[in-house]
Design a protein around this motif. Structure first.
Motif, PDB file in Angstrom:
ATOM      1  N   ALA A 233       0.799  -1.612   0.524  1.00  0.00           N
ATOM      2  CA  ALA A 233      -0.150   0.280  -0.003  1.00  0.00           C
ATOM      3  C   ALA A 233       0.734   1.027   0.136  1.00  0.00           C
ATOM      4  CB  ALA A 233      -0.864  -0.320   1.008  1.00  0.00           C
ATOM      5  N   PHE A 234       1.746   0.818   0.929  1.00  0.00           N
ATOM      6  CA  PHE A 234       3.124   1.973  -0.149  1.00  0.00           C
ATOM      7  C   PHE A 234       4.310   2.341   0.200  1.00  0.00           C
ATOM      8  CE2 PHE A 234       0.521   2.644   4.345  1.00  0.00           C
ATOM      9  CZ  PHE A 234       0.548   3.786   4.550  1.00  0.00           C
ATOM     10  N   ARG A 235       4.246   1.489  -1.441  1.00  0.00           N
ATOM     11  CA  ARG A 235       5.168   1.331  -1.968  1.00  0.00           C
ATOM     12  C   ARG A 235       5.895   2.504  -3.298  1.00  0.00           C
ATOM     13  NH1 ARG A 235       3.432  -2.585  -6.900  1.00  0.00           N
ATOM     14  NH2 ARG A 235       5.130  -2.407  -7.707  1.00  0.00           N
ATOM     15  N   LYS A 236       4.885   3.047  -2.446  1.00  0.00           N
ATOM     16  CA  LYS A 236       5.699   4.781  -3.766  1.00  0.00           C
ATOM     17  C   LYS A 236       6.296   5.506  -3.168  1.00  0.00           C
ATOM     18  CE  LYS A 236       1.443   8.315  -1.895  1.00  0.00           C
ATOM     19  NZ  LYS A 236       0.892   8.775  -2.469  1.00  0.00           N
ATOM     20  N   TYR A 237       6.078   4.979  -1.673  1.00  0.00           N
ATOM     21  CA  TYR A 237       7.522   5.432  -0.560  1.00  0.00           C
ATOM     22  C   TYR A 237       8.900   5.101  -0.518  1.00  0.00           C
ATOM     23  CZ  TYR A 237       3.143   8.640   0.538  1.00  0.00           C
ATOM     24  OH  TYR A 237       2.577   9.502   0.407  1.00  0.00           O
ATOM     25  N   LEU A 238       8.661   4.084  -1.038  1.00  0.00           N
ATOM     26  CA  LEU A 238       9.720   2.963  -1.331  1.00  0.00           C
ATOM     27  C   LEU A 238      10.803   3.330  -2.409  1.00  0.00           C
ATOM     28  CD1 LEU A 238       8.131   0.077   0.341  1.00  0.00           C
ATOM     29  CD2 LEU A 238       9.371   2.135   1.770  1.00  0.00           C
ATOM     30  N   HIS A 239      12.369   2.634  -2.799  1.00  0.00           N
ATOM     31  CA  HIS A 239      13.016   2.754  -3.625  1.00  0.00           C
ATOM     32  C   HIS A 239      12.830   1.166  -4.182  1.00  0.00           C
ATOM     33  CE1 HIS A 239      16.904   2.333  -5.783  1.00  0.00           C
ATOM     34  NE2 HIS A 239      16.272   3.690  -5.428  1.00  0.00           N
ATOM     35  N   PRO A 240      13.444   1.154  -5.279  1.00  0.00           N
ATOM     36  CA  PRO A 240      12.654  -0.277  -5.821  1.00  0.00           C
ATOM     37  C   PRO A 240      13.661  -1.414  -5.098  1.00  0.00           C
ATOM     38  CG  PRO A 240      12.356   1.324  -7.974  1.00  0.00           C
ATOM     39  CD  PRO A 240      12.719   1.958  -6.511  1.00  0.00           C
ATOM     40  N   ASP A 241      15.150  -0.066  -4.468  1.00  0.00           N
ATOM     41  CA  ASP A 241      15.844  -1.883  -4.112  1.00  0.00           C
ATOM     42  C   ASP A 241      15.373  -1.973  -2.741  1.00  0.00           C
ATOM     43  OD1 ASP A 241      17.476  -1.466  -6.640  1.00  0.00           O
ATOM     44  OD2 ASP A 241      19.112   0.614  -5.301  1.00  0.00           O
ATOM     45  N   VAL A 242      14.751  -1.111  -2.453  1.00  0.00           N
ATOM     46  CA  VAL A 242      14.367  -1.737  -0.431  1.00  0.00           C
ATOM     47  C   VAL A 242      12.982  -2.233  -1.127  1.00  0.00           C
ATOM     48  CG1 VAL A 242      13.282  -0.533   1.020  1.00  0.00           C
ATOM     49  CG2 VAL A 242      14.507   0.756   0.451  1.00  0.00           C
ATOM     50  N   TYR A 243      12.018  -2.480  -1.936  1.00  0.00           N
ATOM     51  CA  TYR A 243      10.614  -2.937  -1.827  1.00  0.00           C
ATOM     52  C   TYR A 243      11.136  -4.319  -2.472  1.00  0.00           C
ATOM     53  CZ  TYR A 243       6.398  -3.937  -3.579  1.00  0.00           C
ATOM     54  OH  TYR A 243       4.522  -4.716  -3.309  1.00  0.00           O
ATOM     55  N   ARG A 244      11.408  -4.578  -3.154  1.00  0.00           N
ATOM     56  CA  ARG A 244      12.102  -5.862  -3.933  1.00  0.00           C
ATOM     57  C   ARG A 244      12.891  -6.656  -2.327  1.00  0.00           C
ATOM     58  NH1 ARG A 244      16.281  -9.003  -3.768  1.00  0.00           N
ATOM     59  NH2 ARG A 244      16.480  -9.693  -6.178  1.00  0.00           N
ATOM     60  N   ASP A 245      13.992  -6.067  -1.684  1.00  0.00           N
ATOM     61  CA  ASP A 245      13.658  -6.538  -0.781  1.00  0.00           C
ATOM     62  C   ASP A 245      12.877  -7.090   0.682  1.00  0.00           C
ATOM     63  OD1 ASP A 245      16.396  -7.162  -2.019  1.00  0.00           O
ATOM     64  OD2 ASP A 245      16.775  -5.186   0.008  1.00  0.00           O
ATOM     65  N   LEU A 246      11.563  -6.531   0.217  1.00  0.00           N
ATOM     66  CA  LEU A 246      10.448  -6.790   1.265  1.00  0.00           C
ATOM     67  C   LEU A 246       9.829  -7.990   0.689  1.00  0.00           C
ATOM     68  CD1 LEU A 246       9.543  -2.841   2.076  1.00  0.00           C
ATOM     69  CD2 LEU A 246      11.079  -4.394   3.507  1.00  0.00           C
ATOM     70  N   ILE A 247      10.037  -8.089  -0.237  1.00  0.00           N
ATOM     71  CA  ILE A 247       9.020  -9.804  -0.990  1.00  0.00           C
ATOM     72  C   ILE A 247       9.345 -11.063  -0.838  1.00  0.00           C
ATOM     73  CG2 ILE A 247       7.776  -9.996  -4.044  1.00  0.00           C
ATOM     74  CD1 ILE A 247       6.843  -7.477  -2.634  1.00  0.00           C
ATOM     75  N   THR A 248       8.538 -11.741  -0.487  1.00  0.00           N
ATOM     76  CA  THR A 248       8.801 -13.641  -0.145  1.00  0.00           C
ATOM     77  C   THR A 248       8.998 -14.220  -2.083  1.00  0.00           C
ATOM     78  OG1 THR A 248       7.918 -12.936   1.814  1.00  0.00           O
ATOM     79  CG2 THR A 248       8.442 -15.250   0.472  1.00  0.00           C
ATOM     80  N   ASN A 249      10.496 -14.414  -2.625  1.00  0.00           N
ATOM     81  CA  ASN A 249      10.138 -15.045  -3.506  1.00  0.00           C
ATOM     82  C   ASN A 249      10.457 -16.627  -3.090  1.00  0.00           C
ATOM     83  OD1 ASN A 249      10.488 -15.357  -6.270  1.00  0.00           O
ATOM     84  ND2 ASN A 249      12.761 -15.076  -6.392  1.00  0.00           N
ATOM     85  N   VAL A 250       9.171 -17.174  -3.835  1.00  0.00           N
ATOM     86  CA  VAL A 250       8.909 -18.370  -3.537  1.00  0.00           C
ATOM     87  C   VAL A 250       9.221 -19.531  -5.302  1.00  0.00           C
ATOM     88  CG1 VAL A 250       6.680 -20.418  -2.898  1.00  0.00           C
ATOM     89  CG2 VAL A 250       7.045 -18.132  -2.024  1.00  0.00           C
ATOM     90  N   VAL A 251       9.716 -20.069  -5.074  1.00  0.00           N
ATOM     91  CA  VAL A 251      10.051 -21.057  -6.611  1.00  0.00           C
ATOM     92  C   VAL A 251       9.686 -22.322  -6.625  1.00  0.00           C
ATOM     93  CG1 VAL A 251      12.265 -21.495  -5.308  1.00  0.00           C
ATOM     94  CG2 VAL A 251      12.166 -21.144  -7.881  1.00  0.00           C
ATOM     95  N   PHE A 252       8.841 -22.534  -7.569  1.00  0.00           N
ATOM     96  CA  PHE A 252       8.338 -24.402  -7.101  1.00  0.00           C
ATOM     97  C   PHE A 252       9.521 -24.601  -8.733  1.00  0.00           C
ATOM     98  CE2 PHE A 252       5.129 -21.760  -6.339  1.00  0.00           C
ATOM     99  CZ  PHE A 252       4.752 -22.645  -5.267  1.00  0.00           C
ATOM    100  N   LEU A 253       9.604 -26.227  -8.214  1.00  0.00           N
ATOM    101  CA  LEU A 253      10.847 -26.713  -9.058  1.00  0.00           C
ATOM    102  C   LEU A 253      10.430 -28.290  -9.630  1.00  0.00           C
ATOM    103  CD1 LEU A 253      14.338 -26.063  -7.584  1.00  0.00           C
ATOM    104  CD2 LEU A 253      13.086 -24.861  -9.252  1.00  0.00           C
ATOM    105  N   GLY A 254      10.578 -29.524 -10.126  1.00  0.00           N
ATOM    106  CA  GLY A 254      11.201 -30.282 -10.251  1.00  0.00           C
ATOM    107  C   GLY A 254      10.395 -30.534 -11.988  1.00  0.00           C
ATOM    108  N   ALA A 255      10.925 -31.625 -12.064  1.00  0.00           N
ATOM    109  CA  ALA A 255      10.832 -32.061 -13.823  1.00  0.00           C
ATOM    110  C   ALA A 255       9.589 -32.011 -14.694  1.00  0.00           C
ATOM    111  CB  ALA A 255      10.763 -33.987 -13.198  1.00  0.00           C
TER     112      ALA A 255
END
Length: 338
Positions: A141-163
């Motif tokens: 909601a307040f992403r406009k107040y965050l530098h992109p380098d900061v915002y990306r570090d707040l995101i949880t990156n979930v990866v799905f692997l497999g054949a």
């Protein structure tokens, strides 16, 4: 006139435009700027090293002082003030501070202790109506107040692997819909369909897949809402290279190594679902072999992962249960001891 040296301080949990305005004002007015950043595990799980990295990257000319042992009490009592003043004087050592920059009540007593000018900046929050508390409650909601380098570090990156044909695309897209965020499709499939020759790609093309995937992923991190659900990563491309060429280009080795610490949560989709034998796949036998190789690679790289089994609803419920208990920057093993 002597050298003008400014000091500001904070937790920067996280760093937002209000903080940046104070720092940038000091940079515009001072010859030298120091920033003290406090460890504050009681307020945020974001490590001090991550928050300090934001400052150093965005403002390479400032001196960042990491306060790992700073006082945590907040208040306007004489005792609390004295603790903070003594600590600050200790951290700056022999530096002569001429201006103290802040937008808080403590500007007056800290500047007196430093024998510096009390330089209040936007104390009524008219320029940037934001606070760390608000951002922590809802970064999106307040992403406009965050530098992109900061915002990306707040995101949880979930990866799905497999054949191939283990449900990665289906579950990533479905979760993105339910969590009202974006997902990262497997770039390798798109690339393969466009450039494959006799169902093969060269070593250099596999590097291009890993690089292209990473670039798109970085873009989507800035569009994500709390989570980014990612379908495969460079570890999969690494395994394809071994499978088809018995070797891996050095750049792809590097990208696969970077993937070890890039993702917050790793889910391995199991082969206990029907095999979809499309023209671009190499059969259920190869799927089972490839699955074993991916799992072995995760174990050898010491990457923690969860295995997803069962139908789509069972898998999604399992992931949701993990997400409900997970906190970014927290020890993953804490999930099992709460």
């Amino acid at each position: 006139m002597g050298k003008k040296c400014g000091l500001t301080l904070g937790k920067y949990a996280p760093l937002h435009k209000g903080h940046q305005f104070v720092i940038e004002t000091a940079l515009a007015e001072m010859d030298e700027v120091l920033v003290i950043i406090y460890d504050c595990p009681e307020i945020t799980a974001i490590p001090l090293t991550v928050r300090a990295r934001w400052l150093r990257k965005l403002y390479p000319t400032i001196e960042v002082i990491e306060a790992w042992d700073g006082p945590t009490e907040v208040g306007d009592t004489l005792e609390i003030k004295k603790k903070h003043e003594e600590y600050i004087l200790k951290k700056i050592e022999s530096k002569i501070i001429t201006y103290f920059y802040c937008s808080e009540f403590y500007g007056e007593h800290v500047s007196l202790a430093l024998e510096a000018v009390n330089r209040l900046v936007d104390s009524e929050r008219k320029t940037f109506s934001v606070s760390g508390t608000k951002v922590r409650q809802d970064p999106y909601a307040f992403r406009k107040y965050l530098h992109p380098d900061v915002y990306r570090d707040l995101i949880t990156n979930v990866v799905f692997l497999g054949a191939p044909s283990t449900g990665k695309t289906t579950i990533a897209s479905q979760l993105a819909k339910e969590y009202k965020t974006v997902w990262m499709p497997e770039y390798g499939r798109e690339y393969w369909e466009q450039y494959q020759v006799n169902r093969r790609l060269s070593l250099s093309q596999l590097v291009e897949i890993a690089q292209g995937h990473l670039e798109r992923e970085e873009t989507l991190l800035l569009q994500a809402n709390e989570y980014l659900f990612t379908d495969t990563n460079a570890l999969t491309t690494y395994q394809f290279s071994l499978y088809y060429h018995k070797t891996v280009a050095s750049k792809l080795v590097e990208l696969a190594h970077q993937a070890i610490s890039r993702y917050d949560l790793v889910f391995l989709c199991d082969t206990d679902i029907p095999y979809d034998n499309t023209w671009d796949r190499s059969g259920s036998t190869n799927r089972n072999i490839f699955q074993k190789q991916i799992k072995s690679d995760l174990i050898l790289r010491k990457i923690p992962f969860f295995i997803l089994r069962g139908d789509l609803n069972t898998r999604i419920s399992f992931v949701k249960n993990i997400l409900n208990r997970y906190q970014k920057y927290r020890n993953l093993l804490d999930l099992f001891y709460d």
